[in-house]
Design a protein around this motif. Structure first.
Motif, short mmCIF file in Angstrom:
data_model
loop_
_atom_site.label_atom_id
_atom_site.label_comp_id
_atom_site.label_asym_id
_atom_site.label_seq_id
_atom_site.Cartn_x
_atom_site.Cartn_y
_atom_site.Cartn_z
N ASN A 111 0.80 -1.20 -0.34
CA ASN A 111 0.03 0.25 0.10
C ASN A 111 1.03 1.38 -0.49
O ASN A 111 0.60 2.51 0.57
N MET A 112 1.94 1.16 -0.88
CA MET A 112 2.41 2.11 -0.66
C MET A 112 1.69 3.83 -1.70
O MET A 112 0.94 3.03 -3.15
N ASP A 113 2.61 4.89 -1.52
CA ASP A 113 1.40 5.79 -2.35
C ASP A 113 2.30 6.23 -3.41
O ASP A 113 1.26 7.10 -4.16
N VAL A 114 3.54 6.18 -3.61
CA VAL A 114 4.83 6.83 -4.15
C VAL A 114 5.25 6.33 -4.96
O VAL A 114 6.64 5.41 -3.31
N THR A 115 6.24 5.83 -5.91
CA THR A 115 7.79 5.44 -6.05
C THR A 115 8.14 5.82 -6.56
O THR A 115 8.16 6.41 -7.26
N ASN A 116 9.99 6.19 -6.26
CA ASN A 116 10.74 6.65 -7.59
C ASN A 116 11.93 5.73 -8.01
O ASN A 116 11.94 4.81 -7.32
N ASN A 117 12.07 6.04 -9.15
CA ASN A 117 12.55 4.48 -9.75
C ASN A 117 13.97 5.69 -11.24
O ASN A 117 13.39 6.26 -11.51
N SER A 118 15.02 5.82 -9.91
CA SER A 118 15.91 6.51 -10.61
C SER A 118 17.15 5.28 -11.56
O SER A 118 17.93 5.75 -11.33
N TYR A 119 16.59 4.95 -12.07
CA TYR A 119 17.65 3.40 -13.28
C TYR A 119 16.88 2.92 -14.24
O TYR A 119 15.28 3.97 -14.83
N TYR A 120 17.47 2.89 -15.10
CA TYR A 120 16.93 2.12 -15.99
C TYR A 120 17.07 0.03 -15.63
O TYR A 120 18.21 0.50 -15.34
N VAL A 121 15.82 -0.52 -16.50
CA VAL A 121 16.56 -1.89 -16.00
C VAL A 121 17.05 -2.49 -17.54
O VAL A 121 16.87 -2.16 -18.44
N ASP A 122 17.92 -2.88 -16.84
CA ASP A 122 19.17 -3.83 -17.28
C ASP A 122 18.58 -4.83 -17.76
O ASP A 122 17.90 -5.79 -17.49
N PRO A 123 19.70 -5.70 -19.18
CA PRO A 123 20.74 -5.15 -19.68
C PRO A 123 20.79 -3.80 -20.48
O PRO A 123 21.71 -3.85 -21.31
N PHE A 124 19.71 -3.75 -21.06
CA PHE A 124 19.44 -2.94 -21.43
C PHE A 124 18.91 -1.38 -21.84
O PHE A 124 18.28 -1.70 -20.94
N GLU A 125 19.01 -0.23 -21.96
CA GLU A 125 18.97 0.74 -22.36
C GLU A 125 17.68 0.95 -22.36
O GLU A 125 16.82 1.73 -22.16
N PHE A 126 17.56 0.28 -23.93
CA PHE A 126 16.48 -0.12 -24.79
C PHE A 126 16.11 -1.01 -24.65
O PHE A 126 16.53 -2.25 -25.97
N TRP A 127 14.55 -2.39 -24.52
CA TRP A 127 14.24 -2.93 -24.57
C TRP A 127 13.40 -3.04 -26.24
O TRP A 127 12.47 -1.97 -25.70
N CYS A 128 13.60 -3.55 -26.58
CA CYS A 128 12.61 -3.61 -27.92
C CYS A 128 11.84 -4.69 -28.25
O CYS A 128 11.99 -6.11 -28.51
N GLY A 129 10.82 -4.44 -28.38
CA GLY A 129 9.33 -5.40 -28.63
C GLY A 129 9.24 -6.01 -29.53
O GLY A 129 8.26 -6.47 -29.45
#
Length: 505
Positions: free
Chosen positions: A290-308
């Protein structure tokens, strides 16, 4: 790769029921027959532990049970199941595991793919080789700021919180004026999805909610052992946490929302990586606690851009999307960093730094390629400015991609008390430092509008932001496009903490 990551603040929040649809391959197909993105080789070697994500067609326990049986039949081990979102995380030492799981006749499985391109160095939970507190064996990833080393702050000055006169960033977003009205509500809980928080820091300990803190960085399985969520090898999470909610207690500095609570949700392993299974664990935890806010100062590895449009990337991309959508549906609003690559997110061309856990290759990108969790629906994307209000040269940008902007260059905040160069407080730069300002403003908004939904909070955040026009000239070939009201450098403008606590619906 040292980029921080950012999310687009989409007002259309994903409904929980949407988690079961549609198949990734169909949803992510490139429009107008654009060229496909460059495939990235994936090779599993017999005997080496590899990590996989399996998405079920619907989010329910029955589908999960069927998928788990298929995992075991294919020679895998179930590490963690998330029936809330229809996701199973599995390990296998068999080179043909992915081929077998994709060929299964199970009616429950929608897609399956790897979460990394390198073997799992932390091992598998339940085995003697498992390293509970995170990986140790990848090449150490740099702290995900813009690359600046921590700069010690000047000696304390001023009454009250003595370093506050040096916090130009708080003055820029009018947090100092907002504090005269409210410091934020103790009912509001912000999840700091990051590298852990120093529990002994005098500015953080008063607001740190240990009971709701967790470590997700060892194979993506929640680890609730004592202090598993604290900082171990990185100062990043501690610095971010201070900007959000350093206490107004007459010590050091003060955060944007010094009256709210923060929880450490450790999604960064000891080598500095944030793999999909870590982020998924973090978002689901934030939702279920039941958190209200999240902070996410990252990108998900191992790709800076994940291609669909890539079958080895789309399944993990979908699993992360589901976790964010689930949290949003449970009332959590997300802020994220836009990244430090000076990249135009609206006009992607190539990427030469991914995958960063093995051997990077030069990739051609297309419109299916996304910065995760930055470009997912329901996430507020944050670019960074310097103390003149001009976009920091390192900050990513993009018309229609940036939601709002915030201070992110030479930001004073908390550091681990035992840091060898800059103990207690330091100056850091990056969109990683900008995003927590926005998380703090969202926490103030939630404090003054406790019944507001994530979409409503984002709408208020953007409406209250101070319009910031494109600069007349800008160095380095980066071009600002759009209007004063919404442009590629600043989105809807500079966040305004004072408006967040002064207006009512």
């Amino acid at each position: 790769m040292s980029s921080s990551r950012i999310r687009r603040a989409a007002l259309a929040c994903m409904a929980v029921g949407a988690l079961a649809m549609p198949a990734v391959g169909a949803a992510q197909a490139a429009p107008n027959a654009e060229p496909p993105s460059t495939p990235v080789p994936f090779t599993a070697v017999e005997g080496e532990v590899m990590s996989y994500v399996i998405n079920t067609k619907n989010a329910n326990p029955g589908m999960i049970n069927t998928a788990e049986k298929a995992v075991r039949a294919a020679g895998g081990t179930v590490v963690q199941s998330w029936p809330q979102i229809g996701v199973v995380i599995a390990h296998s030492t068999h080179a043909d595991f992915l081929t077998k799981i994709r060929a299964t006749k199970s009616p429950s499985i929608e897609s399956a793919g790897p979460t990394r391109t390198a073997p799992v160095v932390e091992g598998t939970p339940g085995t003697p080789d498992f390293k509970r507190k995170g990986a140790s064996g990848y090449k150490k990833k740099p702290e995900f700021t813009n690359g600046d080393a921590p700069a010690p702050v000047n000696p304390a000055e001023g009454p009250g919180d003595p370093l506050e006169p040096q916090q130009w960033d708080m003055q820029m977003i009018k947090a100092d004026q907002a504090h005269e009205i409210t410091l934020g509500s103790r009912n509001v809980l912000v999840g700091v999805l990051d590298s852990g928080i120093d529990p002994d820091h005098p500015d953080l300990a008063p607001n740190l909610d240990a009971a709701n803190s967790i470590n997700c960085s060892a194979a993506g399985q929640p680890d609730r052992t004592a202090l598993a969520w604290q900082d171990t090898t990185s100062y990043h999470g501690t610095h971010v946490a201070g900007t959000i909610a350093a206490a107004r207690n007459g010590v050091g500095m003060v955060g944007v929302a010094p009256g709210v609570r923060i929880a450490s949700v450790k999604v960064v392993n000891d080598d500095g990586y944030i793999f999909p299974e870590y982020a998924i664990c973090g978002f689901v935890w934030a939702a279920d606690r039941n958190m209200d806010v999240t902070n996410n100062s990252y990108y998900v590895d191992p790709f800076e851009f994940w291609c669909g449009d890539q079958p080895n990337q789309a399944p993990a991309m979908e699993a992360v999307r589901r976790s964010v959508a689930y949290a949003t549906g449970k009332g959590v609003v997300h802020a994220a960093a836009a990244g430090n690559s000076a990249y135009d997110l609206a006009n992607k061309t190539t990427d030469e730094g991914s995958p960063n856990d093995s051997t990077p290759i030069l990739r051609q990108l297309n419109s299916t390629c996304k910065d995760l969790p930055t470009e997912l629906p329901g996430v507020v994307s944050v670019s960074a400015v310097n103390n003149t209000g001009t976009k920091a040269t390192f900050s990513n940008y993009g018309l229609g991609k940036i939601s709002v902007t915030a201070p992110g260059q030479r930001i004073l905040s908390t550091m681990p008390t035992d840091h060898p160069v800059a103990p207690n407080y330091a100056l850091l730069s990056g969109t990683s430092m900008a995003s927590p300002h926005v998380a703090g403003v969202l926490a103030l908004l939630k404090s003054t509008h406790p019944s507001a939904s994530p979409a409503e909070l984002i709408a208020m955040l953007e409406a209250q932001a101070d319009d910031t026009s494109c600069p007349v000239s800008y160095p380095g070939g980066q071009t600002c496009t759009g209007t004063t009201e919404d442009n590629s450098f600043y989105g809807e403008g500079m966040v305004d903490a004072l408006d967040a606590v002064s207006t009512s619906r």
